[in-house]
Design an enzyme around this catalytic site. Sequence first.
Site, short mmCIF file in Angstrom:
data_model
loop_
_atom_site.label_atom_id
_atom_site.label_comp_id
_atom_site.label_asym_id
_atom_site.label_seq_id
_atom_site.Cartn_x
_atom_site.Cartn_y
_atom_site.Cartn_z
N ARG A 85 3.07 -1.16 11.09
CA ARG A 85 3.14 -2.46 10.41
C ARG A 85 4.01 -2.33 9.17
O ARG A 85 3.86 -1.37 8.39
CB ARG A 85 1.74 -2.92 10.03
CG ARG A 85 1.67 -4.34 9.42
CD ARG A 85 0.22 -4.76 9.33
NE ARG A 85 -0.01 -6.03 8.66
CZ ARG A 85 0.03 -7.22 9.25
NH1 ARG A 85 0.32 -7.31 10.54
NH2 ARG A 85 -0.23 -8.33 8.57
N TYR B 110 0.84 -1.20 0.00
CA TYR B 110 0.00 0.00 0.00
C TYR B 110 0.87 1.25 0.00
O TYR B 110 2.09 1.18 -0.14
CB TYR B 110 -0.99 -0.05 1.16
CG TYR B 110 -1.96 -1.21 1.03
CD1 TYR B 110 -2.78 -1.32 -0.09
CD2 TYR B 110 -2.03 -2.21 1.99
CE1 TYR B 110 -3.66 -2.39 -0.24
CE2 TYR B 110 -2.90 -3.29 1.85
CZ TYR B 110 -3.71 -3.37 0.73
OH TYR B 110 -4.56 -4.43 0.57
N ARG C 95 -5.65 -16.38 11.31
CA ARG C 95 -6.56 -17.45 10.92
C ARG C 95 -7.02 -18.26 12.13
O ARG C 95 -8.14 -18.78 12.15
CB ARG C 95 -5.87 -18.35 9.88
CG ARG C 95 -5.68 -17.67 8.52
CD ARG C 95 -4.94 -18.56 7.54
NE ARG C 95 -3.56 -18.77 7.96
CZ ARG C 95 -2.80 -19.78 7.55
NH1 ARG C 95 -3.30 -20.69 6.73
NH2 ARG C 95 -1.56 -19.89 7.95
#
Length: 389
Positions: free
Chosen positions: A228, A176, A321
């Site tokens: 991050r 990004y 997950r």
Amino acid sequence: MKLVTDQMILRHGAVLDGRIVQPPMLSYSGLKDGYASPETLAYYGARSQAAAMVITEFHYVSENGGPCSKPGFPEQLAIYDDEYTASIKAIADAIKKDGNKAILQIHHGGREAGVRGLAGKEVLAPSALDFDFLPYPVREMTNEEIEEIIKDFGRATKRAIEAGFDGVEIHGANHYLIQQFFSALSNKRQDKWGGSLEKRMTFALEVIKEVKAVIASDAPKDFILGYRISPEEIHGDAVGYTYKESLALIREVAKEEFDYISLSIWGGYAAKPAGSEQSFGQLFKEVVGPETQIMVVGSVFSEDQARDAIDQHADLIGVGRGTLIDPQFWLKIKEGRGQDIVQTISPEQLERTFWSRGLQEIFTSQDSGGLPPLPGHDTITALHQGIYD
């Protein structure tokens, strides 16, 4: 020895109940224009016991920064206007109802604002390059546009504070905008925003400076600040940056007194860069020092795996997950019932996950929407409805 159940006091005073974190994951639940839906709130509310700290999915800070969600699916959530404050407050309330910490991830998609691009709207990037993997053109950002987006990160931080979040995470990973500025593959500028390694760091460091200024003026003293990063950008012979270059960036980022640095790692929590005997977590910990916590993610579905990650590679472990499958992942560890964590998805467990319809469509598809399949994936593919295909 570090324990998964250790109480953590972060550098600005926030207290975490343990070392388990739910990392940011797209919930595929947003309404048109990026507002939280009832499905969004049900999903986050169900995960109020998934981890000691829950980080929301990415929220785009500028109108031109998204959506970056899968075309045709429910949209990515937004935070580029005061009108979104009620939406994000509802998310914060849902996450915090059992006493854990809620972090809002703030983000700009840059060239990855695909829903915008496919709608024929202008998509911005550090440099006007022809990316063969994009079905739309991108335009190079002007200096004025760059400065405005930096301010948008600050405005988004103020909204997160007003909405009751305990912190923000600056999204500098996953290709990004912040990573695009740092990457030599996507940033070809020859001004203050690009050229040398140091100049390619400038956008990230200016975003940090803006966010910190808002925190200093408007947030509680224990407000949590995270960053991050993808530790490297290497695609065969195409190198955006190496882990040694990202270590150089994080060395500068760490000077800004972050509570934690989160490493977005594809290969699992113990992954190592090529040629290194140390894992990414170990390498980055040496750079940030004792006061900033290192968080790694990847392939944790059990208490034993979480314990190994904390013991060997990180201060905090992001369980993605694993918390998708069992929303009570952290509660069961905290209560001494780690052996009861559900590690495999099934039609029966699916009813307990509170997934949005979008999430269910992603993970029941044959290719899991390009994401790593969940353990037990084959048991739920028959439930795929194709409503967003």
